[in-house]
Design a protein around this motif. Structure first.
Motif, PDB file in Angstrom:
ATOM      1  N   ARG A   7      42.087  29.624  42.271  1.00 35.42           N
ATOM      2  CA  ARG A   7      41.658  30.850  41.994  1.00 35.42           C
ATOM      3  C   ARG A   7      40.631  30.373  40.485  1.00 35.42           C
ATOM      4  O   ARG A   7      39.136  31.113  40.933  1.00 35.42           O
ATOM      5  CB  ARG A   7      42.088  32.243  41.359  1.00 35.42           C
ATOM      6  CG  ARG A   7      40.751  33.284  41.652  1.00 35.42           C
ATOM      7  CD  ARG A   7      42.333  34.429  41.484  1.00 35.42           C
ATOM      8  NE  ARG A   7      41.644  35.517  40.677  1.00 35.42           N
ATOM      9  CZ  ARG A   7      40.774  35.891  40.415  1.00 35.42           C
ATOM     10  NH1 ARG A   7      40.902  34.751  38.962  1.00 35.42           N
ATOM     11  NH2 ARG A   7      40.281  36.817  40.321  1.00 35.42           N
ATOM     12  N   GLY A  46      35.019  38.383  44.924  1.00 32.06           N
ATOM     13  CA  GLY A  46      34.352  38.831  45.566  1.00 32.06           C
ATOM     14  C   GLY A  46      33.068  39.305  44.614  1.00 32.06           C
ATOM     15  O   GLY A  46      31.858  39.115  45.543  1.00 32.06           O
ATOM     16  N   LEU A  88      34.664  50.138  34.133  1.00 34.99           N
ATOM     17  CA  LEU A  88      34.173  51.498  34.508  1.00 34.99           C
ATOM     18  C   LEU A  88      35.065  52.591  34.366  1.00 34.99           C
ATOM     19  O   LEU A  88      37.045  52.032  34.195  1.00 34.99           O
ATOM     20  CB  LEU A  88      33.379  51.520  35.497  1.00 34.99           C
ATOM     21  CG  LEU A  88      32.982  52.733  36.397  1.00 34.99           C
ATOM     22  CD1 LEU A  88      31.444  52.187  35.710  1.00 34.99           C
ATOM     23  CD2 LEU A  88      33.461  52.342  38.086  1.00 34.99           C
ATOM     24  N   GLU A  99      32.104  44.173  34.293  1.00 38.06           N
ATOM     25  CA  GLU A  99      34.029  43.029  33.866  1.00 38.06           C
ATOM     26  C   GLU A  99      35.030  43.574  32.774  1.00 38.06           C
ATOM     27  O   GLU A  99      34.142  43.676  31.443  1.00 38.06           O
ATOM     28  CB  GLU A  99      33.872  41.721  34.034  1.00 38.06           C
ATOM     29  CG  GLU A  99      35.148  41.050  33.527  1.00 38.06           C
ATOM     30  CD  GLU A  99      36.177  41.906  34.715  1.00 38.06           C
ATOM     31  OE1 GLU A  99      35.564  41.143  36.338  1.00 38.06           O
ATOM     32  OE2 GLU A  99      36.942  41.905  34.201  1.00 38.06           O
ATOM     33  N   GLY A 124      44.235  29.629  49.349  1.00 41.50           N
ATOM     34  CA  GLY A 124      43.395  29.146  50.442  1.00 41.50           C
ATOM     35  C   GLY A 124      42.215  29.663  51.420  1.00 41.50           C
ATOM     36  O   GLY A 124      42.271  31.422  50.999  1.00 41.50           O
ATOM     37  N   GLY A 152      46.795  34.667  54.035  1.00 41.43           N
ATOM     38  CA  GLY A 152      45.627  33.940  53.034  1.00 41.43           C
ATOM     39  C   GLY A 152      44.839  34.000  53.091  1.00 41.43           C
ATOM     40  O   GLY A 152      43.519  33.807  53.404  1.00 41.43           O
ATOM     41  N   ASP A 185      39.266  43.352  47.489  1.00 43.86           N
ATOM     42  CA  ASP A 185      40.553  44.691  47.301  1.00 43.86           C
ATOM     43  C   ASP A 185      40.498  45.510  47.033  1.00 43.86           C
ATOM     44  O   ASP A 185      41.471  46.548  47.201  1.00 43.86           O
ATOM     45  CB  ASP A 185      41.331  43.618  45.852  1.00 43.86           C
ATOM     46  CG  ASP A 185      42.414  42.088  46.565  1.00 43.86           C
ATOM     47  OD1 ASP A 185      41.600  41.857  47.293  1.00 43.86           O
ATOM     48  OD2 ASP A 185      43.494  41.728  45.755  1.00 43.86           O
ATOM     49  N   ALA A 231      40.946  36.892  49.588  1.00 44.70           N
ATOM     50  CA  ALA A 231      39.841  36.392  48.748  1.00 44.70           C
ATOM     51  C   ALA A 231      39.059  35.835  50.334  1.00 44.70           C
ATOM     52  O   ALA A 231      37.314  36.437  50.024  1.00 44.70           O
ATOM     53  CB  ALA A 231      40.308  35.277  48.181  1.00 44.70           C
TER      54      ALA A 231
HETATM   55  C1  LIG Z   1      51.204  35.806  46.056  1.00 46.88           C
HETATM   56  C2  LIG Z   1      49.569  36.400  46.341  1.00 46.88           C
HETATM   57  C3  LIG Z   1      49.073  35.286  46.803  1.00 46.88           C
HETATM   58  C4  LIG Z   1      47.442  35.611  47.779  1.00 46.88           C
HETATM   59  N1  LIG Z   1      46.842  33.946  48.333  1.00 46.88           N
HETATM   60  C5  LIG Z   1      45.620  34.511  49.231  1.00 46.88           C
HETATM   61  C6  LIG Z   1      44.685  33.223  49.646  1.00 46.88           C
HETATM   62  O1  LIG Z   1      46.044  31.936  49.697  1.00 46.88           O
HETATM   63  N2  LIG Z   1      43.915  33.548  49.873  1.00 46.88           N
HETATM   64  C7  LIG Z   1      43.332  34.316  49.924  1.00 46.88           C
HETATM   65  O2  LIG Z   1      42.197  34.325  50.571  1.00 46.88           O
HETATM   66  N3  LIG Z   1      43.956  35.612  49.139  1.00 46.88           N
HETATM   67  C8  LIG Z   1      44.758  35.739  48.569  1.00 46.88           C
HETATM   68  N4  LIG Z   1      45.186  36.363  47.747  1.00 46.88           N
HETATM   69  C9  LIG Z   1      44.370  37.544  48.118  1.00 46.88           C
HETATM   70  C10 LIG Z   1      43.362  37.190  46.922  1.00 46.88           C
HETATM   71  O3  LIG Z   1      43.758  36.638  45.393  1.00 46.88           O
HETATM   72  C11 LIG Z   1      42.697  38.220  46.261  1.00 46.88           C
HETATM   73  O4  LIG Z   1      42.349  39.092  47.868  1.00 46.88           O
HETATM   74  C12 LIG Z   1      41.169  38.599  45.680  1.00 46.88           C
HETATM   75  O5  LIG Z   1      41.247  37.669  44.769  1.00 46.88           O
HETATM   76  C13 LIG Z   1      40.481  39.494  45.980  1.00 46.88           C
HETATM   77  O6  LIG Z   1      39.237  39.363  45.070  1.00 46.88           O
HETATM   78  P1  LIG Z   1      38.286  40.417  43.965  1.00 46.88           P
HETATM   79  O7  LIG Z   1      37.522  40.116  43.824  1.00 46.88           O
HETATM   80  O8  LIG Z   1      38.521  41.999  45.540  1.00 46.88           O
HETATM   81  O9  LIG Z   1      39.320  41.860  43.477  1.00 46.88           O
HETATM   82  P2  LIG Z   1      40.231  40.688  42.172  1.00 46.88           P
HETATM   83  O10 LIG Z   1      40.096  39.345  41.946  1.00 46.88           O
HETATM   84  O11 LIG Z   1      41.181  41.630  41.824  1.00 46.88           O
HETATM   85  O12 LIG Z   1      39.224  41.317  40.730  1.00 46.88           O
HETATM   86  C14 LIG Z   1      38.501  41.931  40.463  1.00 46.88           C
HETATM   87  C15 LIG Z   1      38.090  41.991  38.989  1.00 46.88           C
HETATM   88  O13 LIG Z   1      37.293  43.458  38.559  1.00 46.88           O
HETATM   89  C16 LIG Z   1      38.007  43.689  37.272  1.00 46.88           C
HETATM   90  N5  LIG Z   1      38.453  44.795  37.062  1.00 46.88           N
HETATM   91  C17 LIG Z   1      38.790  45.751  37.601  1.00 46.88           C
HETATM   92  N6  LIG Z   1      38.898  47.407  37.130  1.00 46.88           N
HETATM   93  C18 LIG Z   1      37.748  46.929  36.472  1.00 46.88           C
HETATM   94  C19 LIG Z   1      37.110  48.200  35.929  1.00 46.88           C
HETATM   95  N7  LIG Z   1      37.572  49.250  36.080  1.00 46.88           N
HETATM   96  N8  LIG Z   1      35.554  48.334  34.740  1.00 46.88           N
HETATM   97  C20 LIG Z   1      34.962  46.492  35.369  1.00 46.88           C
HETATM   98  N9  LIG Z   1      36.312  45.265  35.585  1.00 46.88           N
HETATM   99  C21 LIG Z   1      37.549  45.770  35.636  1.00 46.88           C
HETATM  100  C22 LIG Z   1      38.769  42.567  37.173  1.00 46.88           C
HETATM  101  O14 LIG Z   1      39.441  42.615  35.298  1.00 46.88           O
HETATM  102  C23 LIG Z   1      38.754  42.159  38.005  1.00 46.88           C
HETATM  103  O15 LIG Z   1      38.059  40.784  37.339  1.00 46.88           O
HETATM  104  C24 LIG Z   1      46.570  36.189  47.791  1.00 46.88           C
HETATM  105  C25 LIG Z   1      47.516  37.584  46.752  1.00 46.88           C
HETATM  106  C26 LIG Z   1      48.397  37.335  45.972  1.00 46.88           C
HETATM  107  C27 LIG Z   1      48.790  38.456  45.786  1.00 46.88           C
END
Ligand SMILES: Cc1cc2nc3c(=O)[nH]c(=O)nc-3n(C[C@H](O)[C@H](O)[C@H](O)COP(=O)(O)OP(=O)(O)OC[C@H]3O[C@@H](n4cnc5c(N)ncnc54)[C@H](O)[C@@H]3O)c2cc1C
Length: 446
Positions: A113, A18, A136, A38, A51, A337, A327, A340
């Protein structure tokens, strides 16, 4: 490079899919300053296969990332044509039954990923700074003037807009909702305050995922020609399901098995949320399933166990000049799926409203309101659809006990189940993000 003062200073907390997609999308507006914070010390290659459905894939195309991604992933670009996405199989029995094939308009892009993260990182302009080891702790909101970010290492930074892209356990969500709940209490609105406070911590879905990457060579040696070497497949049964598909040009098979205890949804999970999985324990859950499943289980080594947690539906993703995406805003079960994909949609719509020529530091709350009105109902709808898919994939539908049926009757029930899955999921390939973009622009321009 121009030294003109920037229109907006945006701080992105979290360099996941994201946060990085937002940075790439915002980098198309040179008068917006982007700083990423980060928590991790390096952007390590973590994660497994994901996916991406045609709807978010269109954004990947618009951002010019598709060619780079196509070089790393199994799926070739395939514009809007009917494509077989997954084989469906009932497998909690001695002989499995392939009962249908999910056909989508445009291909599901299956990739690692870490590959996606690398492609995004390569696209960031030099002007976008990534600060690692910056976890943070909280932030201080002011009515006017910049927002102050406070990090665990005691340092501070300032921005005009804070974007919480910090995932499931988001510190930004924690601070945003705590402040909101305290304000409600101050107004004597106790029930609303309690409802808001209940959304701060993630809740357990009652489900555990076991994830692993299986070398395709190992699977082919053990079960030559196994269907998942070429065909993404979902193996369904009571209390769980398994999904497996090739990634990294077919060298690896992404494997995920779910044990679904829907009766335990929203109960506390005792134990680590993520950690090494006990293979013997999870293989036991699927012990009576068909041979194709046993072959996959045999080839799994060192699975990772994942207690699937979600974020309860929020009333708003925005407060003042802070916004949650991905998330952090709406962690959902993974059964569509789409976690992401939804983070990518959030990032793209947010960049669209922030980048719009009418958005300034002074009227930023208007742009955030538009983002919230477009993205919140959409993302929460997907989260609910994903929850429902979790029921369908573990054969929970209309109170039917599939064990009571055989032959043509079972076949009919399985076709009905397939129809329900398609109806619940087809938005992913039959709708386009263009409508959301047009709606956002219309709202900004009226
Ligand atoms: C089993 C499983 C299968 C999945 N399969 C799929 C799929 O097929 N397709 C799909 O679209 N999605 C899938 N997902 C979901 C997907 O992986 C997540 O929704 C997506 O990665 C979320 O991205 P994000 O950037 O919001 O969060 P994240 O990828 O969790 O990134 C958050 C970032 O913030 C950082 N962070 C955390 N706290 C702090 C803080 N306090 N200060 C600074 N940095 C911080 C972390 O280190 C991390 O780098 C799946 C999830 C699971 C559990």
């Amino acid at each position: 490079m121009s030294n003109a003062p920037k229109r907006l200073r945006v701080a992105i907390c979290g360099a996941g899919i994201g946060g990085l997609t937002l940075a790439v999308a915002l980098s198309r507006y040179p008068d917006i300053d982007i700083e990423i914070y980060e928590a991790a010390s390096t952007l390590a290659e973590v994660g497994a296969g994901i996916g991406i459905f045609p709807r978010p894939r269109k954004i990947i195309q618009i951002l010019g990332l598709e060619a780079d991604l196509a070089r790393t992933c199994e799926t070739k670009p395939q514009e809007g044509k009917p494509v077989s996405a997954f084989n469906y199989r009932k497998s909690d029995q001695p002989v499995g039954i392939n009962f249908n094939t999910l056909v989508t308009n445009g291909a599901l892009m299956t990739l690692h990923r870490a590959d996606f993260q690398n492609v995004l990182l390569r696209r960031l302009p030099e002007s976008c700074r990534i600060n690692c080891s910056k976890r943070l702790r909280t932030y201080t909101r002011r009515e006017t003037g910049p927002t102050e970010l406070i990090f665990e290492d005691g340092t501070r930074a300032f921005c005009d807009l804070l974007v919480g892209a910090d995932g499931l356990k988001s510190a930004v969500r924690q601070a945003l909702l705590s402040e909101r709940a305290t304000w409600m209490q101050g107004q004597g609105r106790w029930k609303e305050a309690a409802d808001i406070a209940a959304c701060i911590d993630p809740v357990w879905s009652g489900q555990i995922a076991y994830r692993a990457l299986i070398p395709a060579e190992r699977l082919n040696a053990f079960a030559p020609g196994h269907q998942v070497l070429t065909t993404p497949t979902q193996y369904l049964g009571k209390h769980g399901y398994i999904m497996a598909y090739p990634i990294s040009h077919g060298k690896l098979i992404n494997f995920v098995a779910f044990n679904c205890r829907h009766d335990l949804e929203n109960t506390p999970f005792n134990g680590p949320w993520v950690g090494p999985g006990d293979k013997a324990h999870f293989a036991q859950i699927f012990a009576h399933w068909e041979p194709e499943v046993q072959a996959l289980l045999h080839c799994v080594e060192k699975p990772l166990q994942w207690a699937v947690h979600t974020v309860k539906p929020l009333r708003s993703f925005v407060s003042g000049r802070t916004v949650l995406i991905g998330d952090a805003a709406h962690a959902m079960t993974p059964h569509q799926g789409s976690g992401a994909g939804q983070a990518i949609e959030d990032a793209y719509i947010l960049a669209t409203v922030l980048g719009h020529r009418s958005t300034t530091r002074e009227n930023i709350s208007r742009a955030l309101r538009v983002h919230d009105e477009i993205r919140r109902p959409a993302a929460l709808g997907v989260a609910e659809a994903s929850r429902l898919n979790g029921h369908y994939f573990s054969l929970v539908v209309d109170g039917i006990d599939f064990d009571h049926y055989t032959g043509p009757q079972l076949w009919d029930k399985l076709q009905n189940l397939y129809g329900a899955i398609v109806k619940n999921w087809e938005w992913s390939w039959s709708t386009s993000v263009d409508g959301s973009v047009q709606e956002a622009l219309r709202m900004l321009e009226t």
